[in-house]
Scaffold this motif. Structure first.
Motif, PDB file in Angstrom:
ATOM      1  N   GLN A  40      -7.985 -15.912 -52.889  1.00  0.00           N
ATOM      2  CA  GLN A  40      -7.633 -16.807 -54.049  1.00  0.00           C
ATOM      3  C   GLN A  40      -6.200 -17.450 -53.669  1.00  0.00           C
ATOM      4  O   GLN A  40      -5.893 -18.611 -53.968  1.00  0.00           O
ATOM      5  CB  GLN A  40      -7.620 -16.102 -55.332  1.00  0.00           C
ATOM      6  CG  GLN A  40      -8.947 -15.880 -55.797  1.00  0.00           C
ATOM      7  CD  GLN A  40      -8.754 -14.921 -57.205  1.00  0.00           C
ATOM      8  OE1 GLN A  40      -7.741 -15.239 -57.907  1.00  0.00           O
ATOM      9  NE2 GLN A  40      -9.809 -14.383 -57.462  1.00  0.00           N
ATOM     10  N   THR A  41      -5.394 -16.734 -53.264  1.00  0.00           N
ATOM     11  CA  THR A  41      -4.061 -17.114 -52.896  1.00  0.00           C
ATOM     12  C   THR A  41      -4.239 -18.291 -51.785  1.00  0.00           C
ATOM     13  O   THR A  41      -3.408 -19.278 -51.885  1.00  0.00           O
ATOM     14  CB  THR A  41      -3.103 -16.006 -52.322  1.00  0.00           C
ATOM     15  OG1 THR A  41      -3.159 -14.907 -53.096  1.00  0.00           O
ATOM     16  CG2 THR A  41      -1.795 -16.448 -51.532  1.00  0.00           C
ATOM     17  N   ILE A  42      -4.982 -18.035 -50.554  1.00  0.00           N
ATOM     18  CA  ILE A  42      -5.248 -18.727 -49.452  1.00  0.00           C
ATOM     19  C   ILE A  42      -5.661 -20.198 -49.968  1.00  0.00           C
ATOM     20  O   ILE A  42      -5.219 -21.325 -49.699  1.00  0.00           O
ATOM     21  CB  ILE A  42      -6.112 -18.215 -48.464  1.00  0.00           C
ATOM     22  CG1 ILE A  42      -5.160 -17.009 -47.709  1.00  0.00           C
ATOM     23  CG2 ILE A  42      -6.313 -19.352 -47.411  1.00  0.00           C
ATOM     24  CD1 ILE A  42      -5.878 -16.112 -46.822  1.00  0.00           C
ATOM     25  N   LYS A  43      -6.729 -20.232 -50.794  1.00  0.00           N
ATOM     26  CA  LYS A  43      -7.435 -21.431 -51.298  1.00  0.00           C
ATOM     27  C   LYS A  43      -6.431 -22.117 -52.062  1.00  0.00           C
ATOM     28  O   LYS A  43      -6.293 -23.406 -51.927  1.00  0.00           O
ATOM     29  CB  LYS A  43      -8.560 -20.977 -52.190  1.00  0.00           C
ATOM     30  CG  LYS A  43      -9.776 -20.332 -51.277  1.00  0.00           C
ATOM     31  CD  LYS A  43     -10.911 -20.056 -52.128  1.00  0.00           C
ATOM     32  CE  LYS A  43     -12.039 -19.512 -51.420  1.00  0.00           C
ATOM     33  NZ  LYS A  43     -13.044 -18.919 -52.404  1.00  0.00           N
ATOM     34  N   ALA A  44      -5.745 -21.542 -53.018  1.00  0.00           N
ATOM     35  CA  ALA A  44      -4.673 -22.498 -53.744  1.00  0.00           C
ATOM     36  C   ALA A  44      -3.557 -22.945 -52.976  1.00  0.00           C
ATOM     37  O   ALA A  44      -3.213 -23.960 -53.238  1.00  0.00           O
ATOM     38  CB  ALA A  44      -4.101 -21.380 -54.837  1.00  0.00           C
ATOM     39  N   ILE A  45      -2.895 -22.324 -51.959  1.00  0.00           N
ATOM     40  CA  ILE A  45      -1.968 -22.741 -51.128  1.00  0.00           C
ATOM     41  C   ILE A  45      -2.761 -23.990 -50.268  1.00  0.00           C
ATOM     42  O   ILE A  45      -1.949 -24.962 -50.127  1.00  0.00           O
ATOM     43  CB  ILE A  45      -1.510 -21.705 -50.257  1.00  0.00           C
ATOM     44  CG1 ILE A  45      -0.608 -20.729 -51.045  1.00  0.00           C
ATOM     45  CG2 ILE A  45      -0.473 -22.441 -48.887  1.00  0.00           C
ATOM     46  CD1 ILE A  45       0.079 -19.457 -50.195  1.00  0.00           C
ATOM     47  N   THR A  46      -3.712 -23.819 -49.698  1.00  0.00           N
ATOM     48  CA  THR A  46      -4.216 -24.782 -48.822  1.00  0.00           C
ATOM     49  C   THR A  46      -4.692 -26.031 -49.715  1.00  0.00           C
ATOM     50  O   THR A  46      -4.819 -27.280 -49.051  1.00  0.00           O
ATOM     51  CB  THR A  46      -5.463 -24.475 -48.033  1.00  0.00           C
ATOM     52  OG1 THR A  46      -6.555 -23.561 -48.641  1.00  0.00           O
ATOM     53  CG2 THR A  46      -5.011 -23.345 -47.059  1.00  0.00           C
ATOM     54  N   ALA A  47      -4.682 -25.973 -50.951  1.00  0.00           N
ATOM     55  CA  ALA A  47      -5.233 -27.007 -51.726  1.00  0.00           C
ATOM     56  C   ALA A  47      -3.865 -27.485 -52.594  1.00  0.00           C
ATOM     57  O   ALA A  47      -4.000 -28.618 -53.092  1.00  0.00           O
ATOM     58  CB  ALA A  47      -6.030 -26.511 -53.142  1.00  0.00           C
ATOM     59  N   VAL A  69      -0.813 -20.076 -56.732  1.00  0.00           N
ATOM     60  CA  VAL A  69      -0.012 -21.154 -57.109  1.00  0.00           C
ATOM     61  C   VAL A  69      -0.794 -22.221 -57.719  1.00  0.00           C
ATOM     62  O   VAL A  69      -2.009 -22.316 -57.519  1.00  0.00           O
ATOM     63  CB  VAL A  69       0.763 -21.756 -55.941  1.00  0.00           C
ATOM     64  CG1 VAL A  69       1.532 -20.794 -55.280  1.00  0.00           C
ATOM     65  CG2 VAL A  69      -0.094 -22.442 -54.869  1.00  0.00           C
ATOM     66  N   ALA A  70       0.185 -23.283 -58.607  1.00  0.00           N
ATOM     67  CA  ALA A  70      -0.465 -24.484 -58.904  1.00  0.00           C
ATOM     68  C   ALA A  70      -0.418 -25.389 -57.794  1.00  0.00           C
ATOM     69  O   ALA A  70       0.452 -25.434 -56.853  1.00  0.00           O
ATOM     70  CB  ALA A  70       0.086 -24.881 -60.153  1.00  0.00           C
ATOM     71  N   PRO A  71      -1.387 -26.350 -57.915  1.00  0.00           N
ATOM     72  CA  PRO A  71      -1.374 -27.592 -56.878  1.00  0.00           C
ATOM     73  C   PRO A  71       0.071 -28.182 -56.443  1.00  0.00           C
ATOM     74  O   PRO A  71       0.464 -28.480 -55.481  1.00  0.00           O
ATOM     75  CB  PRO A  71      -2.277 -28.699 -57.419  1.00  0.00           C
ATOM     76  CG  PRO A  71      -3.188 -27.897 -58.361  1.00  0.00           C
ATOM     77  CD  PRO A  71      -2.585 -26.967 -58.937  1.00  0.00           C
ATOM     78  N   ASP A  72       0.961 -28.197 -57.459  1.00  0.00           N
ATOM     79  CA  ASP A  72       2.332 -28.834 -57.261  1.00  0.00           C
ATOM     80  C   ASP A  72       3.468 -27.751 -57.176  1.00  0.00           C
ATOM     81  O   ASP A  72       4.611 -28.161 -56.930  1.00  0.00           O
ATOM     82  CB  ASP A  72       2.653 -29.773 -58.557  1.00  0.00           C
ATOM     83  CG  ASP A  72       2.785 -29.157 -59.933  1.00  0.00           C
ATOM     84  OD1 ASP A  72       2.363 -28.011 -59.860  1.00  0.00           O
ATOM     85  OD2 ASP A  72       3.120 -29.765 -60.862  1.00  0.00           O
ATOM     86  N   THR A  73       3.185 -26.595 -57.271  1.00  0.00           N
ATOM     87  CA  THR A  73       4.158 -25.555 -57.379  1.00  0.00           C
ATOM     88  C   THR A  73       5.101 -25.639 -56.055  1.00  0.00           C
ATOM     89  O   THR A  73       6.374 -25.765 -55.945  1.00  0.00           O
ATOM     90  CB  THR A  73       3.613 -24.087 -57.240  1.00  0.00           C
ATOM     91  OG1 THR A  73       3.060 -23.928 -58.503  1.00  0.00           O
ATOM     92  CG2 THR A  73       4.616 -23.081 -57.285  1.00  0.00           C
ATOM     93  N   LEU A  74       4.509 -25.564 -54.869  1.00  0.00           N
ATOM     94  CA  LEU A  74       5.321 -25.428 -53.736  1.00  0.00           C
ATOM     95  C   LEU A  74       5.979 -26.771 -53.367  1.00  0.00           C
ATOM     96  O   LEU A  74       7.425 -26.843 -52.998  1.00  0.00           O
ATOM     97  CB  LEU A  74       4.416 -25.301 -52.218  1.00  0.00           C
ATOM     98  CG  LEU A  74       3.651 -23.911 -52.583  1.00  0.00           C
ATOM     99  CD1 LEU A  74       2.741 -23.432 -51.106  1.00  0.00           C
ATOM    100  CD2 LEU A  74       4.450 -22.704 -52.918  1.00  0.00           C
TER     101      LEU A  74
END
Length: 238
Positions: free
Chosen positions: A19-26, A102-107
């Protein structure tokens, strides 16, 4: 800062890790970035799943077993390697732990906001539960929702950005090798060097505490037993 280097240390807990990986890569990112997942002696089955995921999602998988035979946790080694790469590339180092989504705009927003704040050493996203309420390790931020503030309390590495200005002034080689986790020491060192650490309750990330370290659940259900085992027998006996 020319780019962001995103890292996730991993030890099993494969479902939430994915889940973490999917969110970051998205994530919606407008600056150059790299993403490395450090596999710290997960089981052979989970290591294989991470290898498959690296092909699917395009991150770089680093198996710590190929680098050292020191038993997990190898968080210090991971931080030291990541710091060196970030300094070489003039990159912000972003740590997202494997129980955080993370959310899509977090990083991108963490990056942008840290650039604006010239005095920033560390920028951290607040953690929340599935209901959106601030949870561990940022319980001290309750009542400060939807704000950005400088804090002298330690910032966790659940989802945090460390700026190159700070990384260049403090070597992680100086960290105590007898400790397993270093966010408290590093966040306090940032303050000692004259930087400010900012917590963004405007950027909540889902945190399912310690799913990557199941033994630490005992801290919440039976804290006396947890600390007795921790200090007398070590984490691996919990």
């Amino acid at each position: 800062m020319k780019k962001m280097n995103i890292i996730t240390p991993v030890k099993d807990s494969i479902e939430l890790t994915l889940q973490t990986i999917k969110a970051i890569t998205a994530s919606q990112l407008s600056v150059p970035f790299s993403y490395m997942v450090y596999n710290d002696f997960s089981t052979p089955e989970n290591t294989e799943l991470l290898k498959e995921a690296s092909g699917t999602y395009g991150f770089t998988l680093v198996n710590i077993a190929d680098i050292t035979d020191h038993p997990s946790p190898n968080y210090l080694l991971i931080l030291q390697m990541a710091q060196k790469e970030a300094i070489q590339e003039n990159a912000a180092l972003i740590i997202v732990e494997s129980d955080v989504t993370v959310a899509p705009d977090t990083l991108q927003k963490l990056f942008d906001e840290s650039v604006i704040r010239k005095d920033c050493g560390i920028a951290a996203a607040v953690t929340v539960d599935s209901q959106g309420a601030i949870n561990y390790p940022y319980l001290y931020a309750k009542g400060k929702e939807n704000s950005v503030f400088s804090t002298r309390k330690h910032v966790s590495f659940c989802c945090s950005l460390l700026k190159p200005d700070f990384l260049n002034k403090y070597s992680f080689e100086e960290l105590n090798p007898e400790k397993s986790w270093h966010d408290v020491t590093i966040s306090h060192k940032s303050l000692q060097l004259g930087f400010n650490n900012y917590l963004f309750t405007t950027l909540p990330v889902l945190h399912q505490p310690h799913s990557s370290r199941p033994w630490k659940q005992l801290k919440y259900t039976n804290p006396l037993k947890y600390y007795w085992i921790k200090w007398t027998k070590g984490y691996d006996k919990i």
